[in-house]
Design a protein around this motif. Structure first.
Motif, PDB file in Angstrom:
ATOM      1  N   ASP A 102       5.496 -12.083   0.049  1.00 28.05           N
ATOM      2  CA  ASP A 102       5.802 -13.490   0.330  1.00 28.05           C
ATOM      3  C   ASP A 102       5.881 -14.337  -0.936  1.00 28.05           C
ATOM      4  OD1 ASP A 102       5.892 -12.831   3.007  1.00 28.05           O
ATOM      5  OD2 ASP A 102       4.035 -13.873   3.547  1.00 28.05           O
ATOM      6  N   SER A 103       5.226 -13.886  -2.008  1.00 28.03           N
ATOM      7  CA  SER A 103       5.273 -14.606  -3.282  1.00 28.03           C
ATOM      8  C   SER A 103       6.461 -14.177  -4.140  1.00 28.03           C
ATOM      9  CB  SER A 103       3.969 -14.384  -4.059  1.00 28.03           C
ATOM     10  OG  SER A 103       2.897 -14.975  -3.367  1.00 28.03           O
ATOM     11  N   GLY A 104       7.261 -13.247  -3.622  1.00 24.69           N
ATOM     12  CA  GLY A 104       8.465 -12.824  -4.341  1.00 24.69           C
ATOM     13  C   GLY A 104       8.249 -11.730  -5.364  1.00 24.69           C
ATOM     14  N   TYR A 105       7.081 -11.119  -5.349  1.00 28.83           N
ATOM     15  CA  TYR A 105       6.803 -10.028  -6.279  1.00 28.83           C
ATOM     16  C   TYR A 105       7.266  -8.699  -5.700  1.00 28.83           C
ATOM     17  CZ  TYR A 105       3.918 -13.257  -8.970  1.00 28.83           C
ATOM     18  OH  TYR A 105       3.485 -14.306  -9.735  1.00 28.83           O
ATOM     19  N   ARG A 106       7.378  -7.703  -6.584  1.00 26.14           N
ATOM     20  CA  ARG A 106       7.832  -6.368  -6.176  1.00 26.14           C
ATOM     21  C   ARG A 106       6.704  -5.364  -6.305  1.00 26.14           C
ATOM     22  NH1 ARG A 106      13.418  -5.445  -9.188  1.00 26.14           N
ATOM     23  NH2 ARG A 106      13.778  -3.872  -7.612  1.00 26.14           N
ATOM     24  N   THR A 107       6.581  -4.530  -5.292  1.00 26.77           N
ATOM     25  CA  THR A 107       5.581  -3.463  -5.262  1.00 26.77           C
ATOM     26  C   THR A 107       6.315  -2.128  -5.330  1.00 26.77           C
ATOM     27  OG1 THR A 107       4.099  -4.838  -3.946  1.00 26.77           O
ATOM     28  CG2 THR A 107       3.703  -2.460  -3.905  1.00 26.77           C
ATOM     29  N   CYS A 108       5.842  -1.243  -6.197  1.00 24.19           N
ATOM     30  CA  CYS A 108       6.527   0.031  -6.417  1.00 24.19           C
ATOM     31  C   CYS A 108       5.560   1.204  -6.374  1.00 24.19           C
ATOM     32  CB  CYS A 108       7.202   0.048  -7.787  1.00 24.19           C
ATOM     33  SG  CYS A 108       8.408  -1.257  -8.052  1.00 24.19           S
ATOM     34  N   ILE A 109       6.102   2.342  -5.992  1.00 25.80           N
ATOM     35  CA  ILE A 109       5.430   3.631  -6.123  1.00 25.80           C
ATOM     36  C   ILE A 109       6.087   4.344  -7.289  1.00 25.80           C
ATOM     37  CG2 ILE A 109       5.182   5.936  -5.089  1.00 25.80           C
ATOM     38  CD1 ILE A 109       3.300   4.043  -3.765  1.00 25.80           C
ATOM     39  N   ASP A 110       5.283   4.863  -8.215  1.00 28.40           N
ATOM     40  CA  ASP A 110       5.796   5.698  -9.300  1.00 28.40           C
ATOM     41  C   ASP A 110       5.679   7.138  -8.822  1.00 28.40           C
ATOM     42  OD1 ASP A 110       6.267   7.211 -11.603  1.00 28.40           O
ATOM     43  OD2 ASP A 110       5.487   5.620 -12.893  1.00 28.40           O
ATOM     44  N   THR A 111       6.798   7.712  -8.427  1.00 27.40           N
ATOM     45  CA  THR A 111       6.809   9.048  -7.826  1.00 27.40           C
ATOM     46  C   THR A 111       6.481  10.159  -8.823  1.00 27.40           C
ATOM     47  OG1 THR A 111       9.197   9.282  -8.159  1.00 27.40           O
ATOM     48  CG2 THR A 111       8.462   8.351  -6.044  1.00 27.40           C
ATOM     49  N   ARG A 112       6.418   9.831 -10.114  1.00 26.74           N
ATOM     50  CA  ARG A 112       6.095  10.836 -11.135  1.00 26.74           C
ATOM     51  C   ARG A 112       4.599  11.060 -11.272  1.00 26.74           C
ATOM     52  NH1 ARG A 112       8.974   7.494 -15.710  1.00 26.74           N
ATOM     53  NH2 ARG A 112       7.748   6.002 -14.525  1.00 26.74           N
ATOM     54  N   ILE A 113       3.803  10.152 -10.725  1.00 27.01           N
ATOM     55  CA  ILE A 113       2.353  10.217 -10.900  1.00 27.01           C
ATOM     56  C   ILE A 113       1.694  10.494  -9.557  1.00 27.01           C
ATOM     57  CG2 ILE A 113       0.301   8.964 -11.649  1.00 27.01           C
ATOM     58  CD1 ILE A 113       2.189   7.289 -13.436  1.00 27.01           C
ATOM     59  N   ASN A 114       0.789  11.469  -9.552  1.00 33.06           N
ATOM     60  CA  ASN A 114       0.047  11.830  -8.346  1.00 33.06           C
ATOM     61  C   ASN A 114      -1.441  11.799  -8.660  1.00 33.06           C
ATOM     62  OD1 ASN A 114       2.091  13.006  -6.229  1.00 33.06           O
ATOM     63  ND2 ASN A 114       2.746  13.757  -8.230  1.00 33.06           N
ATOM     64  N   ILE A 115      -2.220  11.297  -7.709  1.00 31.35           N
ATOM     65  CA  ILE A 115      -3.671  11.345  -7.838  1.00 31.35           C
ATOM     66  C   ILE A 115      -4.257  11.918  -6.555  1.00 31.35           C
ATOM     67  CG2 ILE A 115      -3.772   9.366  -9.410  1.00 31.35           C
ATOM     68  CD1 ILE A 115      -5.028   7.820  -6.948  1.00 31.35           C
ATOM     69  N   ILE A 116      -5.478  12.387  -6.638  1.00 33.51           N
ATOM     70  CA  ILE A 116      -6.199  12.883  -5.460  1.00 33.51           C
ATOM     71  C   ILE A 116      -7.257  11.850  -5.103  1.00 33.51           C
ATOM     72  CG2 ILE A 116      -7.736  14.681  -4.579  1.00 33.51           C
ATOM     73  CD1 ILE A 116      -6.308  16.619  -6.525  1.00 33.51           C
TER      74      ILE A 116
END
Length: 174
Positions: A102-116
């Motif tokens: 709602d504030s106009g920001y972007r949320t992304c997933i970095d598909t190159r990085i994985n964590i457990i």
């Protein structure tokens, strides 16, 4: 897309063998349907999660990321007024996702990085399953009422399906 274009970034999270790559902000009626056990899996796949082929680049826009690990600037958190202190444990990610979007920001997933992430290990030791479920459902209703501005009919069906699913959880845990 460049990493600098993402205001919030998170990795792919492996939770007990299931890959969490972010999800969509649930509408009130999606949550109503998710409260009905026989519809849960179908509606979850269709309306909450992105299809696998959506993750076809290094950085992918999503609406919500897992709260166990994400990065953002302090200025973004300050502008959205940080975390909602009225919510504990569940739906924090959806609230953040909604406020960020709602504030106009972007949320992304970095598909190159994985964590457990060993999901709920500490919480399971301290809070009984039924009590966790009640907290989840209280947070769900709070989110839909205060952030998605559920109308009176949506709130009625949310209360109805939350009540039924909470009773079913109580019966299972007895």
């Amino acid at each position: 897309q460049d990493l600098n274009e993402c205001d919030v970034v998170a990795p792919v999270v492996n939770e007990h063998g299931i890959l969490n790559k972010g999800w969509k902000i649930p509408t009130p009626m999606v949550d109503v349907m998710l409260n009905i056990p026989i519809l849960y899996k179908t509606f979850q796949k269709k309306f909450l999660y992105y299809k696998d082929d959506y993750y076809n680049s290094k950085l992918v826009n999503v609406e919500v990321v897992s709260g166990c690990f994400f990065l953002t600037k302090l200025s973004v958190m300050r502008e959205i007024n940080y975390f909602d202190e009225k919510v504990f444990l569940y739906y924090e990610e959806n609230i953040l996702g909604k406020k960020i979007k709602d504030s106009g920001y972007r949320t992304c997933i970095d598909t190159r990085i994985n964590i457990i992430h060993n999901h709920s290990i500490t919480i399971d030791k301290n809070i009984k399953r039924y009590n966790k479920y009640k907290i989840l459902k209280q947070s769900e209703y709070y989110f839909q009422k205060n952030y998605n501005h559920a109308n009176i009919i949506e709130k009625f069906f949310l209360r109805l399906t939350i009540g039924i699913s909470t009773l079913m959880q109580w019966l299972r845990d007895r």
